[in-house]
Design a protein around this motif. Structure first.
Motif, PDB file in Angstrom:
ATOM      1  N   GLN A 140      -3.059  32.443  84.250  1.00  0.00           N
ATOM      2  CA  GLN A 140      -2.880  32.080  82.846  1.00  0.00           C
ATOM      3  C   GLN A 140      -4.137  31.427  82.287  1.00  0.00           C
ATOM      4  O   GLN A 140      -4.525  31.682  81.147  1.00  0.00           O
ATOM      5  CB  GLN A 140      -1.680  31.136  82.711  1.00  0.00           C
ATOM      6  CG  GLN A 140      -0.338  31.836  82.888  1.00  0.00           C
ATOM      7  CD  GLN A 140       0.831  30.880  82.838  1.00  0.00           C
ATOM      8  OE1 GLN A 140       0.672  29.679  83.032  1.00  0.00           O
ATOM      9  NE2 GLN A 140       2.028  31.411  82.595  1.00  0.00           N
ATOM     10  N   PHE A 173      -1.363  44.526  78.706  1.00  0.00           N
ATOM     11  CA  PHE A 173      -1.136  44.475  77.257  1.00  0.00           C
ATOM     12  C   PHE A 173      -1.376  45.857  76.686  1.00  0.00           C
ATOM     13  O   PHE A 173      -2.496  46.374  76.731  1.00  0.00           O
ATOM     14  CB  PHE A 173      -2.086  43.461  76.614  1.00  0.00           C
ATOM     15  CG  PHE A 173      -1.678  43.067  75.215  1.00  0.00           C
ATOM     16  CD1 PHE A 173      -0.938  41.925  74.998  1.00  0.00           C
ATOM     17  CD2 PHE A 173      -2.031  43.844  74.120  1.00  0.00           C
ATOM     18  CE1 PHE A 173      -0.557  41.545  73.711  1.00  0.00           C
ATOM     19  CE2 PHE A 173      -1.656  43.480  72.841  1.00  0.00           C
ATOM     20  CZ  PHE A 173      -0.928  42.322  72.649  1.00  0.00           C
ATOM     21  N   GLN A 199       0.533  29.888  72.195  1.00  0.00           N
ATOM     22  CA  GLN A 199       1.813  30.255  72.802  1.00  0.00           C
ATOM     23  C   GLN A 199       2.601  31.174  71.871  1.00  0.00           C
ATOM     24  O   GLN A 199       3.207  32.152  72.324  1.00  0.00           O
ATOM     25  CB  GLN A 199       2.620  28.983  73.095  1.00  0.00           C
ATOM     26  CG  GLN A 199       3.883  29.211  73.907  1.00  0.00           C
ATOM     27  CD  GLN A 199       3.596  29.611  75.343  1.00  0.00           C
ATOM     28  OE1 GLN A 199       2.578  29.225  75.897  1.00  0.00           O
ATOM     29  NE2 GLN A 199       4.475  30.389  75.933  1.00  0.00           N
ATOM     30  N   ARG A 200       2.564  30.895  70.572  1.00  0.00           N
ATOM     31  CA  ARG A 200       3.279  31.725  69.614  1.00  0.00           C
ATOM     32  C   ARG A 200       2.625  33.081  69.439  1.00  0.00           C
ATOM     33  O   ARG A 200       3.309  34.101  69.296  1.00  0.00           O
ATOM     34  CB  ARG A 200       3.360  30.999  68.254  1.00  0.00           C
ATOM     35  CG  ARG A 200       3.883  31.861  67.114  1.00  0.00           C
ATOM     36  CD  ARG A 200       5.253  32.432  67.404  1.00  0.00           C
ATOM     37  NE  ARG A 200       5.644  33.442  66.451  1.00  0.00           N
ATOM     38  CZ  ARG A 200       5.340  34.734  66.541  1.00  0.00           C
ATOM     39  NH1 ARG A 200       4.635  35.202  67.564  1.00  0.00           N
ATOM     40  NH2 ARG A 200       5.761  35.589  65.619  1.00  0.00           N
ATOM     41  N   MET A 202       0.840  34.787  71.623  1.00  0.00           N
ATOM     42  CA  MET A 202       0.721  35.578  72.848  1.00  0.00           C
ATOM     43  C   MET A 202       1.429  36.918  72.785  1.00  0.00           C
ATOM     44  O   MET A 202       0.920  37.929  73.247  1.00  0.00           O
ATOM     45  CB  MET A 202       1.249  34.779  74.050  1.00  0.00           C
ATOM     46  CG  MET A 202       0.235  33.815  74.641  1.00  0.00           C
ATOM     47  SD  MET A 202       0.927  32.879  76.025  1.00  0.00           S
ATOM     48  CE  MET A 202       1.217  34.183  77.210  1.00  0.00           C
ATOM     49  N   LYS A 203       2.618  36.950  72.206  1.00  0.00           N
ATOM     50  CA  LYS A 203       3.395  38.196  72.194  1.00  0.00           C
ATOM     51  C   LYS A 203       2.926  39.175  71.121  1.00  0.00           C
ATOM     52  O   LYS A 203       3.352  40.321  71.099  1.00  0.00           O
ATOM     53  CB  LYS A 203       4.880  37.882  71.991  1.00  0.00           C
ATOM     54  CG  LYS A 203       5.195  37.092  70.738  1.00  0.00           C
ATOM     55  CD  LYS A 203       6.665  36.714  70.705  1.00  0.00           C
ATOM     56  CE  LYS A 203       6.994  35.881  69.473  1.00  0.00           C
ATOM     57  NZ  LYS A 203       8.399  35.447  69.437  1.00  0.00           N
ATOM     58  N   ASP A 204       2.034  38.715  70.232  1.00  0.00           N
ATOM     59  CA  ASP A 204       1.576  39.578  69.136  1.00  0.00           C
ATOM     60  C   ASP A 204       0.102  39.948  69.205  1.00  0.00           C
ATOM     61  O   ASP A 204      -0.326  40.906  68.577  1.00  0.00           O
ATOM     62  CB  ASP A 204       1.829  38.885  67.788  1.00  0.00           C
ATOM     63  CG  ASP A 204       3.311  38.834  67.443  1.00  0.00           C
ATOM     64  OD1 ASP A 204       3.960  39.885  67.540  1.00  0.00           O
ATOM     65  OD2 ASP A 204       3.804  37.758  67.098  1.00  0.00           O
ATOM     66  N   LYS A 222       2.954  45.932  65.079  1.00  0.00           N
ATOM     67  CA  LYS A 222       4.212  46.237  65.753  1.00  0.00           C
ATOM     68  C   LYS A 222       4.810  47.515  65.172  1.00  0.00           C
ATOM     69  O   LYS A 222       4.882  47.654  63.951  1.00  0.00           O
ATOM     70  CB  LYS A 222       5.211  45.095  65.546  1.00  0.00           C
ATOM     71  CG  LYS A 222       4.969  43.880  66.390  1.00  0.00           C
ATOM     72  CD  LYS A 222       6.072  42.862  66.130  1.00  0.00           C
ATOM     73  CE  LYS A 222       5.893  41.613  66.970  1.00  0.00           C
ATOM     74  NZ  LYS A 222       6.953  40.623  66.682  1.00  0.00           N
ATOM     75  N   GLN A 230       5.283  41.745  59.140  1.00  0.00           N
ATOM     76  CA  GLN A 230       4.801  41.161  60.396  1.00  0.00           C
ATOM     77  C   GLN A 230       3.867  39.983  60.130  1.00  0.00           C
ATOM     78  O   GLN A 230       4.004  38.915  60.729  1.00  0.00           O
ATOM     79  CB  GLN A 230       4.075  42.217  61.231  1.00  0.00           C
ATOM     80  CG  GLN A 230       3.570  41.673  62.564  1.00  0.00           C
ATOM     81  CD  GLN A 230       2.762  42.705  63.330  1.00  0.00           C
ATOM     82  OE1 GLN A 230       2.591  43.848  62.902  1.00  0.00           O
ATOM     83  NE2 GLN A 230       2.250  42.307  64.490  1.00  0.00           N
TER      84      GLN A 230
END
Length: 507
Positions: A140, A173, A199-200, A202-204, A222, A230
């Motif tokens: 990480q 990814f 952290q927020r 990371m998924k985008d 997305k 988005q």
């Protein structure tokens, strides 16, 4: 230490097993329960790693107790203790996940052997879990460094496709080919929220490093969600992170582009949108105020022209062109429009300085549009402040700094040197170091580091005792396949082919 719970309705049996365990496994922490309900309570309180469970007990039997404990303590292991040597009982216990069983009566040696075997398995599993957690933590941290590095390189320089592709593979990814950039303008002390922002995001997408007060984010599109939806959702969630700080954040959002090569354009747009977002806690899309883009270059300077002249120190020329453009707009445009376009130019200058390693305060107008004379005086003040910052910065930069940077990289190329950590060592901006390489060396930082590693690899190749895997780690890579891919990219030969040629030349 391992915690073990003995569950048996007979006191004599519990004491006997306890004595055997204390004699043979002195490091165990032991607990006792005389029925199923008590066992459930003790398991809930102490979370034992191992339970010796008597099957036949009044009330809730051993199988029922085991099933109830497993609902809350999924990692707890069980050894069943029974006088009923029947297939049906053991089949049910095994189905529930029992590791082994002990028959009543059993010799002390058999009890020790069975329990010792399960304890050894538990310790091995614990060591493996700790190893995985350490590796996960290291990964990480490494991922964060790689992520900020590649964002820096993409937005302020050029990253060779092999590095970006491998980075995305390593992080597992799968990015969309379409992406856009968001820039968060964070007031002083807002850097405390960096980890929450990352952290927020990371998924985008990928989060860059915080330069000055600007934090760039590359967001991947997305599927099935509109660009505006988005971006709006993400912007609101990011703004909510800063709500409790009592400081106003602004977010600029660039347009969508379909390649890594164009992502820098989206970054510039996001910067300009940030400048025009105002002083409130809000976000702005670049195309909200780009209707006049067709005439913008006629009235204000071209971006490349600004960058080149600022970088080469031609400040007076830049100011003269700004004055000429300002005078032209006074005849045809409203004060609000003039202020908006002038603000845009000042932000371009600030952005260019940031690339050169010069950190300045955000060039914001704190006056209401109306009096163009006052507006120009404020423009000159902001311009002069940035000019002075530029002069002061380069007066103090040592002439041999670049040589020292290159020497450090050569000597430490086998280490995980990030652009960020290198910048901290020499007290320069990562962007400025990146630009120094491009302008003085003709290549970017990543390519220079790769060259150093490949030269070292060539030397190590002459030692025929060393395997390709050993050389991979010695030059600073962690994956032999990636090393081979980069080596072939640089030398046009695979490591095996290169070594084969060496053998041929020696022969």
């Amino acid at each position: 230490m391992i915690k073990l719970l003995i569950v048996d309705d007979e006191q004599l049996e519990r004491d006997g097993v306890k004595a055997i365990l204390e004699r043979n496994f002195p490091d165990l922490i032991l607990y006792q329960a005389k029925n199923g309900n008590m066992a459930v309570d003790l398991a809930r309180e102490h979370a034992p790693e191992l339970i010796l469970m008597d099957i036949k007990m009044p009330g809730m039997d051993g199988l029922q107790t085991m099933e109830q404990i497993q609902r809350e303590q999924r990692d707890t292991q069980f050894i069943m203790v029974t006088a009923y040597d029947t297939f049906d009982y053991m089949k049910a216990a095994i189905k529930l996940g029992a590791r082994d069983y002990i028959l009543k009566p059993s010799k002390a040696s058999e009890i020790v052997q069975t329990i010792g075997r399960v304890i050894e398995d538990i310790e091995k599993e614990r060591e493996q879990l700790e190893k995985e957690l350490r590796l996960k933590d290291k990964w990480q941290k490494a991922q964060m460094l790689m992520e900020t590095d590649v964002v820096t390189q993409l937005l302020f320089d050029h990253v060779h496709e092999v590095h970006v592709d491998m980075l995305m593979d390593m992080m597992d990814f799968r990015a969309s080919h379409h992406m856009f950039v968001m820039v968060i303008s964070i007031p002083e002390a807002g850097e405390n929220h960096y980890s929450s922002i990352r952290q927020r995001v990371m998924k985008d997408g990928w989060t860059g490093a915080l330069y000055g007060r600007q934090l760039p984010i590359i967001v991947f599109r997305k599927p099935g969600v509109t660009y505006r939806s988005q971006a709006t959702t993400l912007a609101r969630e990011l703004l909510s992170i800063g709500m409790g700080s009592g400081q106003a954040w602004t977010i600029g959002i660039g347009k969508v582009y379909d390649s890594m090569d164009m992502v820098r354009q989206s970054y510039e747009e996001a910067l300009l949108a940030t400048a025009e977002a105002g002083l409130g806690h809000t976000y702005t899309f670049f195309d909200h105020h780009s209707n006049a883009s067709g005439k913008r270059h006629e009235e204000m300077m071209d971006r490349k022209d600004i960058m080149e002249k600022i970088r080469t120190g031609k400040w007076d020329e830049v100011l003269s062109q700004m004055k000429a453009a300002f005078t032209l707009m006074e005849k045809e445009r409203t004060p609000a429009y003039i202020q908006q376009r002038t603000q845009e130019v000042l932000w371009r200058i600030s952005w260019t300085l940031s690339e050169c390693g010069v950190e300045t305060e955000a060039p914001l107008f704190y006056i209401q549009p109306g009096d163009t004379r006052r507006l120009w005086l404020e423009t000159e003040r902001l311009f002069t402040r940035m000019k002075e910052a530029y002069i002061n910065r380069f007066t103090h930069v040592e002439s041999d700094t670049f040589h020292l940077i290159k020497q450090f990289i050569k000597e430490h190329s086998h280490e995980d040197i990030s652009l960020e950590s290198l910048a901290q060592k020499v007290n320069l901006s990562p962007i400025y170091i990146s630009k120094m390489f491009k302008e003085k060396q003709g290549i970017n930082y990543i390519d220079f580091l790769t060259e150093c590693r490949m030269e070292k690899a060539k030397v190590l190749m002459t030692d025929m005792e060393k395997s390709i895997k050993e050389i991979t780690f010695e030059v600073g890579y962690h994956d032999p396949n990636y090393f081979s891919k980069v080596f072939k990219k640089v030398t046009l030969l695979s490591p095996k082919e290169y070594r084969k040629n060496l053998l041929g030349s020696h022969a």
